[in-house]
Design a protein around this motif. Structure first.
Motif, PDB file in Angstrom:
ATOM      1  N   PHE A 156     -14.972 -47.285 -33.763  1.00  0.00           N
ATOM      2  CA  PHE A 156     -14.964 -47.814 -31.937  1.00  0.00           C
ATOM      3  C   PHE A 156     -16.033 -48.765 -31.932  1.00  0.00           C
ATOM      4  O   PHE A 156     -15.065 -49.336 -31.151  1.00  0.00           O
ATOM      5  CB  PHE A 156     -15.087 -46.253 -31.194  1.00  0.00           C
ATOM      6  N   VAL A 169      -9.231 -40.997 -34.557  1.00  0.00           N
ATOM      7  CA  VAL A 169      -9.123 -39.860 -33.504  1.00  0.00           C
ATOM      8  C   VAL A 169      -9.951 -40.568 -32.520  1.00  0.00           C
ATOM      9  O   VAL A 169     -10.230 -40.978 -30.812  1.00  0.00           O
ATOM     10  CB  VAL A 169      -9.491 -38.783 -33.864  1.00  0.00           C
ATOM     11  N   VAL A 170     -11.135 -41.220 -32.911  1.00  0.00           N
ATOM     12  CA  VAL A 170     -12.236 -42.073 -31.582  1.00  0.00           C
ATOM     13  C   VAL A 170     -11.260 -43.608 -31.253  1.00  0.00           C
ATOM     14  O   VAL A 170     -10.856 -43.654 -30.415  1.00  0.00           O
ATOM     15  CB  VAL A 170     -13.354 -41.714 -32.051  1.00  0.00           C
ATOM     16  N   THR A 179      -9.158 -43.684 -28.482  1.00  0.00           N
ATOM     17  CA  THR A 179      -9.771 -43.591 -26.990  1.00  0.00           C
ATOM     18  C   THR A 179      -9.698 -44.715 -26.828  1.00  0.00           C
ATOM     19  O   THR A 179      -9.333 -45.714 -25.659  1.00  0.00           O
ATOM     20  CB  THR A 179     -10.561 -42.898 -27.111  1.00  0.00           C
ATOM     21  N   VAL A 180     -10.018 -46.085 -27.903  1.00  0.00           N
ATOM     22  CA  VAL A 180     -10.835 -46.683 -26.990  1.00  0.00           C
ATOM     23  C   VAL A 180      -9.142 -48.232 -26.826  1.00  0.00           C
ATOM     24  O   VAL A 180      -9.621 -48.516 -26.038  1.00  0.00           O
ATOM     25  CB  VAL A 180     -11.376 -47.483 -28.614  1.00  0.00           C
ATOM     26  N   GLY A 203      -5.464 -37.769 -31.522  1.00  0.00           N
ATOM     27  CA  GLY A 203      -7.027 -37.595 -30.698  1.00  0.00           C
ATOM     28  C   GLY A 203      -7.030 -37.954 -29.331  1.00  0.00           C
ATOM     29  O   GLY A 203      -7.557 -37.015 -28.869  1.00  0.00           O
ATOM     30  N   LEU A 227      -8.450 -35.114 -27.164  1.00  0.00           N
ATOM     31  CA  LEU A 227      -9.454 -35.074 -26.577  1.00  0.00           C
ATOM     32  C   LEU A 227      -8.603 -34.573 -24.474  1.00  0.00           C
ATOM     33  O   LEU A 227      -9.187 -33.542 -24.008  1.00  0.00           O
ATOM     34  CB  LEU A 227      -9.609 -36.656 -25.958  1.00  0.00           C
ATOM     35  N   LEU A 256     -17.071 -34.286 -36.923  1.00  0.00           N
ATOM     36  CA  LEU A 256     -16.535 -34.945 -35.528  1.00  0.00           C
ATOM     37  C   LEU A 256     -15.412 -34.022 -35.074  1.00  0.00           C
ATOM     38  O   LEU A 256     -15.352 -33.749 -33.392  1.00  0.00           O
ATOM     39  CB  LEU A 256     -16.357 -36.315 -35.475  1.00  0.00           C
ATOM     40  N   MET A 264     -15.520 -31.420 -31.533  1.00  0.00           N
ATOM     41  CA  MET A 264     -15.315 -31.432 -30.062  1.00  0.00           C
ATOM     42  C   MET A 264     -14.680 -29.575 -29.831  1.00  0.00           C
ATOM     43  O   MET A 264     -14.227 -29.852 -28.368  1.00  0.00           O
ATOM     44  CB  MET A 264     -13.461 -31.734 -30.712  1.00  0.00           C
ATOM     45  N   ALA A 305     -20.517 -41.542 -31.192  1.00  0.00           N
ATOM     46  CA  ALA A 305     -18.805 -41.239 -31.498  1.00  0.00           C
ATOM     47  C   ALA A 305     -18.583 -39.959 -30.393  1.00  0.00           C
ATOM     48  O   ALA A 305     -17.928 -40.809 -28.968  1.00  0.00           O
ATOM     49  CB  ALA A 305     -17.694 -40.655 -32.830  1.00  0.00           C
ATOM     50  N   TYR A 334     -19.593 -41.094 -26.986  1.00  0.00           N
ATOM     51  CA  TYR A 334     -18.594 -42.267 -26.406  1.00  0.00           C
ATOM     52  C   TYR A 334     -17.071 -41.642 -25.852  1.00  0.00           C
ATOM     53  O   TYR A 334     -16.910 -41.420 -24.927  1.00  0.00           O
ATOM     54  CB  TYR A 334     -17.989 -42.990 -27.366  1.00  0.00           C
ATOM     55  N   LEU A 335     -16.916 -40.102 -26.248  1.00  0.00           N
ATOM     56  CA  LEU A 335     -15.519 -39.734 -25.930  1.00  0.00           C
ATOM     57  C   LEU A 335     -16.018 -39.182 -24.652  1.00  0.00           C
ATOM     58  O   LEU A 335     -15.441 -37.914 -24.153  1.00  0.00           O
ATOM     59  CB  LEU A 335     -14.722 -38.838 -27.785  1.00  0.00           C
ATOM     60  N   LEU A 390     -18.329 -36.031 -24.968  1.00  0.00           N
ATOM     61  CA  LEU A 390     -17.782 -34.799 -25.846  1.00  0.00           C
ATOM     62  C   LEU A 390     -19.990 -34.907 -26.230  1.00  0.00           C
ATOM     63  O   LEU A 390     -20.326 -33.862 -27.099  1.00  0.00           O
ATOM     64  CB  LEU A 390     -17.201 -34.072 -26.509  1.00  0.00           C
ATOM     65  N   GLN A 435     -17.365 -50.762 -21.233  1.00  0.00           N
ATOM     66  CA  GLN A 435     -15.941 -50.737 -21.894  1.00  0.00           C
ATOM     67  C   GLN A 435     -15.130 -50.887 -20.872  1.00  0.00           C
ATOM     68  O   GLN A 435     -13.891 -51.938 -20.215  1.00  0.00           O
ATOM     69  CB  GLN A 435     -14.770 -49.521 -22.176  1.00  0.00           C
TER      70      GLN A 435
END
Lengths: 315, 302
Positions: free
Chosen positions: A145, A255-256, A259-260, A267, A271, B147, B151, B236, B239-240, B242, B259
């Motif tokens: 990411f 998945v990550v 998001t980017v 993903g 989320l 991961l 989640m 990660a 970043y999400l 979580l 971002q």
């Protein structure tokens, strides 16, 4: 050969079944009542009971599991708490997007790994080989990411060459699809490519010590010819195995990455359902991802049997 | 699934012979320090040191916002500039060292506690067939990426440092099981293990007295690589959104925050990015170096 394939299929089915129990138990045996959570604090006990009945929460856990398994088999994957519609179609759409992304990432990874791995092995012990090896070491330390964010900064924000995110399905225009695919695929593939490159390098270095390579050299082949003719194929056997692990890694990476780049794949769906506490959706997506991981492993196992004749006999 | 990989970032070790030389007598020796080990150790030590320093000192309070001075470039007052809320980026970066280190440490400990006994048991019960079933179960757990587990756990219990540590620890345990099992099988085939059995020692004695000391170095290598993977995964997750919830600073969330300001202040991505890559690279190098330094036998097992 057939027996081996059947055995692998059997193990796959069994593992998938056990995994489904794990997914169900992980999310079913929870503190808190989804029905009450949906209705809020003002709901009367009657309303809660009615919704519990409607959602099937008043049945025993084994009965709920069997019901859910049926929903898995029919593809509805359960009724979403938030949209009150079957989650199956949505998950299927998202899965297509994610798989395209994984495939593109894998292509990028292979395009990076093959030349760099070969070169690093052939030039081992020299400056450029060592530099290449160091570069892949740095490459595997960058999360995908982060690579994505850096690519966006350079190619979208600074140079305006490519869009910074979004998704266009292939049926809606191949040009737009490819333009939106390039950066996320690069972000995914760069890191995975570095990992594969290192595996390929060390597999090639192992192969070079084999007797048949020495024989090939003794017959007058150059190092390159010997590698091309005998080395690469043999080195690819362990690399194929690693590819299975890598594909699973790509899936999680996707998945990550989604998001980017704001891509509507598994993903993003996961989320969103996590944020909504929509456990039916979470359950469905997690199950699909786990099934994909297992299927990818199965696929690699089968390819492995094809590549390595020694494994064709059932053990 | 038959692969015995210890995770990405590891080479088989056979290619990287930089740490082993041969003396004139032809006897293989192990140099105490090799380049990856030295560089990795220094990089990791730097991160740990910064993490410790952050407990008592940061240039500014990393939580204090200053909307009048937001998104500034580096200056003597703010070494690395300020973020979208006017917080000092350098202070956040320094304070952000704690979460990945803590998550990595606890996750690796959980993996060790779960994976090592499981791996030894799987190796010791291989004859009876129970070992095979244990490994099948291990395959099931391995189908759940760390991961993804994190989640799910975040969805169920709400995001926290705790859920991240537990999920990443469980998710990485199958790798530790495989390494431990491979090492244990090797030890069990040695004369001293057979002798212990012949002398009437129980399996527990053999496990503690013979297996553990002999698989220790493999586990140290695996732990170092696992640490790197945990730091990556924690970044990660943060970043999400979580991972560790705000306002506790973490590198992953600094990236998420940054971002939004890509067009205005792209430097904000660089700092936490470098911090993550630095830490992961340090632990990866440390793992590679330790592999060469500690355990020539690892090759045969892996």
């Amino acid at each position: 050969m057939l027996l081996t394939v059947l055995r692998r299929l059997g193990v796959f089915a069994l593992t998938a079944l056990v995994a489904s129990v794990v997914v169900f138990v992980l999310l079913a045996v929870l503190p808190g009542d989804p029905a009450r959570a949906q209705l809020g604090l003002d709901a009367t006990p009657d309303q809660v009971a009615a919704l519990r009945h409607q959602l099937g929460l008043d049945r025993s856990l084994p009965a709920q599991y069997v019901h859910w398994l049926g929903q898995l088999a029919t593809g509805s994957l359960g009724i979403s708490y938030s949209t009150r519609a079957p989650v199956g179609p949505e998950v299927l759409n998202a899965m297509q997007v994610s798989l395209l992304l994984v495939l593109a990432g894998m292509v990028v990874a292979a395009l990076i790994a093959l030349p760099t791995g070969l070169l690093a092995a052939v030039r081992q012990g020299r400056a450029d080989g060592a530099a290449l090896s160091a570069a892949t070491q740095v490459g595997i330390s960058v999360p995908s990411f982060l690579a994505g964010l850096l690519l966006v900064t350079v190619f979208a924000v600074r140079l305006h060459w490519l869009p910074s995110g979004g998704w266009v399905a292939p049926v809606d225009g191949v040009g737009g699809f490819l333009r939106h695919l390039v950066l996320p695929a690069l972000a995914l593939g760069l890191v995975r490519g570095a990992i594969l490159s290192r595996y390929l390098r060390s597999a090639l270095l192992d192969v070079q010590r084999e007797d048949f390579m020495r024989t090939a050299r003794a017959k007058g082949m150059t190092r390159w010819q010997a590698l091309r003719r005998h080395g690469l194929r043999n080195a690819l056997v362990p690399v194929v195995t690693v590819t299975g692990v890598e594909l699973a890694g790509l899936l999680v990476g996707a998945v990550v990455i989604e998001t980017v780049f704001v891509i509507p794949g598994l993903g993003s769906l996961l989320l969103r359902s996590v944020a909504n506490r929509d456990l039916v959706e979470v359950q469905a997506v997690v199950m699909v991802v786990v099934l994909l991981v297992l299927a990818l492993n199965l696929l690699v196992d089968l390819v492995y049997v094809l590549v390595d004749p020694r494994l064709r006999r059932a053990r | 699934m038959s692969a015995t990989t210890s995770g990405p970032g590891t080479t088989s070790g056979r290619g990287t012979t930089s740490g082993r030389g041969t003396t004139s007598g032809g006897r293989p020796t192990t140099r105490r320090w090799n380049a990856p080990l030295l560089v990795g150790a220094v990089m990791v030590a730097a991160v740990v040191l910064i993490g410790l320093v952050s407990l008592v000192w940061t240039p500014h309070d990393p939580l204090v916002t200053d909307p009048l001075h937001r998104l500034q470039g580096p200056s003597p007052a703010h070494w690395l500039g300020t973020d979208g809320l006017g917080r000092d980026a350098a202070s956040m970066l320094i304070a952000g060292t704690r979460v990945p280190l803590l998550v990595g440490l606890v996750a690796v400990l959980i993996s060790l506690v779960l994976g090592v006994p499981f791996g030894i048991a799987a190796a010791m019960t291989r004859q009876g067939g129970a070992g095979l079933w244990l490994m099948r179960w291990n395959d099931v757990v391995q189908a759940f990426p760390a991961l993804l587990l994190a989640m799910v756990l975040a969805a169920v219990r709400g995001p926290s440092t705790w859920t991240a540590m537990v999920a990443l620890g469980i998710g990485a345990a199958p790798g530790f099981v495989r390494v431990t099992r491979a090492g244990t099988l090797q030890v069990l085939s040695r004369e001293y293990a057979l002798a212990a059995r012949a002398a009437g020692r129980g399996p527990l004695y053999t496990a503690v007295r013979h297996v553990l000391p002999n698989v220790r170095s493999m586990l140290i290598v695996q732990a170092s690589v696992g640490f790197a993977l945990a730091v990556l995964a924690e970044a990660a997750l943060s970043y999400l959104g979580l991972g560790t919830p705000p306002p506790t600073p973490s590198w992953g969330r600094m990236l998420q925050d940054a971002q939004a300001f890509l067009y205005v202040q792209p430097l904000l991505i660089v700092w936490p990015g470098v911090a993550i890559a630095w830490t992961v690279l340090g632990f990866n190098l440390l793992g590679d170096g330790l592999r060469d330094r500690l355990d020539p036998r690892l090759e045969a097992a892996a």
